[in-house]
Design a protein around this motif. Structure first.
Motif, mmCIF file in Angstrom:
data_model
loop_
_atom_site.group_PDB
_atom_site.id
_atom_site.type_symbol
_atom_site.label_atom_id
_atom_site.label_comp_id
_atom_site.label_asym_id
_atom_site.label_seq_id
_atom_site.Cartn_x
_atom_site.Cartn_y
_atom_site.Cartn_z
ATOM 1 N N GLN A 83 -11.732 28.116 22.444
ATOM 2 C CA GLN A 83 -10.903 26.931 22.640
ATOM 3 C C GLN A 83 -9.458 27.257 22.308
ATOM 4 O OE1 GLN A 83 -12.425 22.992 21.796
ATOM 5 N NE2 GLN A 83 -10.582 22.463 20.665
ATOM 6 N N LEU A 84 -8.552 26.866 23.215
ATOM 7 C CA LEU A 84 -7.125 27.060 23.027
ATOM 8 C C LEU A 84 -6.473 25.705 22.801
ATOM 9 C CD1 LEU A 84 -6.318 29.496 25.992
ATOM 10 C CD2 LEU A 84 -6.620 30.122 23.584
ATOM 11 N N GLU A 85 -5.487 25.652 21.920
ATOM 12 C CA GLU A 85 -4.693 24.451 21.713
ATOM 13 C C GLU A 85 -3.262 24.768 22.109
ATOM 14 O OE1 GLU A 85 -3.251 21.549 18.045
ATOM 15 O OE2 GLU A 85 -5.316 22.319 18.067
ATOM 16 N N ALA A 112 -10.428 20.960 30.411
ATOM 17 C CA ALA A 112 -9.168 20.673 29.727
ATOM 18 C C ALA A 112 -9.153 19.206 29.323
ATOM 19 C CB ALA A 112 -7.993 20.981 30.650
ATOM 20 N N PHE A 113 -8.618 18.909 28.119
ATOM 21 C CA PHE A 113 -8.639 17.550 27.595
ATOM 22 C C PHE A 113 -7.603 17.425 26.480
ATOM 23 C CE2 PHE A 113 -11.510 20.207 25.259
ATOM 24 C CZ PHE A 113 -11.416 19.809 23.936
ATOM 25 N N PRO A 114 -7.233 16.191 26.091
ATOM 26 C CA PRO A 114 -6.291 16.031 24.977
ATOM 27 C C PRO A 114 -6.948 16.413 23.658
ATOM 28 C CG PRO A 114 -7.066 13.894 25.746
ATOM 29 C CD PRO A 114 -7.570 14.913 26.725
ATOM 30 N N CYS A 115 -6.313 17.261 22.895
ATOM 31 C CA CYS A 115 -6.881 17.703 21.615
ATOM 32 C C CYS A 115 -7.147 16.489 20.711
ATOM 33 C CB CYS A 115 -5.929 18.663 20.912
ATOM 34 S SG CYS A 115 -5.620 20.187 21.809
ATOM 35 N N VAL A 141 -2.017 14.218 27.325
ATOM 36 C CA VAL A 141 -1.564 14.901 26.115
ATOM 37 C C VAL A 141 -1.959 14.060 24.904
ATOM 38 C CG1 VAL A 141 0.492 15.668 24.855
ATOM 39 C CG2 VAL A 141 0.324 16.043 27.320
ATOM 40 N N SER A 142 -2.370 14.704 23.818
ATOM 41 C CA SER A 142 -2.760 13.987 22.612
ATOM 42 C C SER A 142 -1.535 13.367 21.935
ATOM 43 C CB SER A 142 -3.451 14.928 21.629
ATOM 44 O OG SER A 142 -2.506 15.815 21.039
ATOM 45 N N VAL A 147 -2.698 19.794 24.289
ATOM 46 C CA VAL A 147 -3.862 19.783 25.171
ATOM 47 C C VAL A 147 -4.758 20.950 24.763
ATOM 48 C CG1 VAL A 147 -2.702 18.669 27.107
ATOM 49 C CG2 VAL A 147 -2.688 21.164 26.929
ATOM 50 N N CYS A 148 -6.062 20.766 24.919
ATOM 51 C CA CYS A 148 -7.019 21.803 24.553
ATOM 52 C C CYS A 148 -7.751 22.308 25.792
ATOM 53 C CB CYS A 148 -8.022 21.267 23.532
ATOM 54 S SG CYS A 148 -7.383 21.256 21.835
ATOM 55 N N ILE A 149 -8.046 23.596 25.780
ATOM 56 C CA ILE A 149 -8.771 24.259 26.853
ATOM 57 C C ILE A 149 -10.034 24.877 26.263
ATOM 58 C CG2 ILE A 149 -8.627 25.902 28.745
ATOM 59 C CD1 ILE A 149 -6.416 23.769 28.840
#
Length: 285
Positions: A83-85, A112-115, A141-142, A147-149
């Protein structure tokens, strides 16, 4: 292939996703809907189909600001992480990203999603072992501006490119269009034929003169060797990519990116190939 369209009697001669027998493949499609808010999907072959909704364009919503395509992350250089932030540009409510996976040891998917939010039960890119595959996404965006991948396997490299942001103070509003083929080197549509040459940049009008950005599907068709296409608003070629395919393959991906004056899009290919662009809408002040 799949063709997504606003439920018209005669589907347009365009494609949204290309696939081969026995593979899982996904792609973003940004499309008009009917007055009753319906959307149709045509498949050229019998297949199972999944449709995930990312959002809708409505009056008085966030607007789009294109940026010169820029690379935000590349785990081939920094090391693999499941997971990337990533930090979004200041003020962004959402971002337009291109997500590429490469060198996977096993098949999998990326989302992909908002952290900080619960991971949605959807995927943005599906890949097989050893494949290099790209997928586009509009990602909220959080509150912390991130954003997290996530990938379901740590045994894959991930490359993330930014093409624009959405915000209440953004520059451009979306104009949906009937999906239309505006570039096809196989037939000469757009003025280029018989092939897109290796390391050649073509300059094609894909949107009306008032457009400052375009959205459409970019397809790499039977390249002479493994390669990719990069779409950009002309000028200096950015260090990014939009769609990847192996030698002889056919793969598509959505592109949302700024254009040059006159609604012109530049497309550069790493290898000799056929190339196709289908316009599904554009962005105006």
């Amino acid at each position: 292939f799949l063709t997504a369209h606003p439920c018209v009697a005669t589907p347009p001669t365009v494609s949204s996703v290309n696939y081969t027998r026995g593979t899982d493949r996904g792609a973003l499609a940004v499309l008009p809907v009917t007055g009753s808010r319906t959307l149709c999907v045509l498949s050229s072959a019998a297949t199972d189909l999944i449709v995930d909704v990312q959002g809708a364009f409505v009056p008085d919503a966030s607007r789009f600001t294109p940026v010169t395509p820029a690379r935000l992350a590349d785990t081939r250089e920094t090391g693999r992480h499941q997971q990337l932030e990533l930090t979004a540009p200041a003020g962004a409510a959402a971002v337009s990203l291109n997500l590429t996976v490469t060198g996977a040891a096993v098949p999998g998917f990326l989302r992909a999603f908002p952290c900080g939010a619960e991971q949605p039960p959807v995927s943005n890119v599906n890949f097989g072992a050893g494949e290099t595959v790209a997928g586009a996404a509009f990602v909220p965006v959080s509150a912390a501006g991130t954003v997290c991948i996530f990938t379901n396997t740590p045994q894959v490299d991930v490359v993330i490119d930014l093409t624009g942001t959405f915000s209440p103070t953004g520059q451009l509003a979306f104009v949906a269009a009937t999906p239309t083929r505006t570039y096809d080197t196989r037939t000469g549509v757009g003025g280029w034929t018989p092939v897109h040459g290796a390391r050649q940049t073509t300059d094609v009008r894909v949107a009306p003169p008032e457009a400052a950005a375009v959205t459409g599907t970019l397809t790499l068709v039977t390249p002479a060797s493994d390669g990719f296409l990069t779409a950009f608003g002309c000028g200096a070629v950015p260090p990014t990519s939009n769609v990847n395919a192996p030698r002889g393959g056919v793969l598509a991906n959505s592109v949302t990116v700024g254009v040059a004056t006159g609604g012109r899009l530049c497309i550069r290919s790493l290898t000799a190939t056929q190339a196709v662009f289908d316009t599904t809408g554009w962005w105006v002040p």
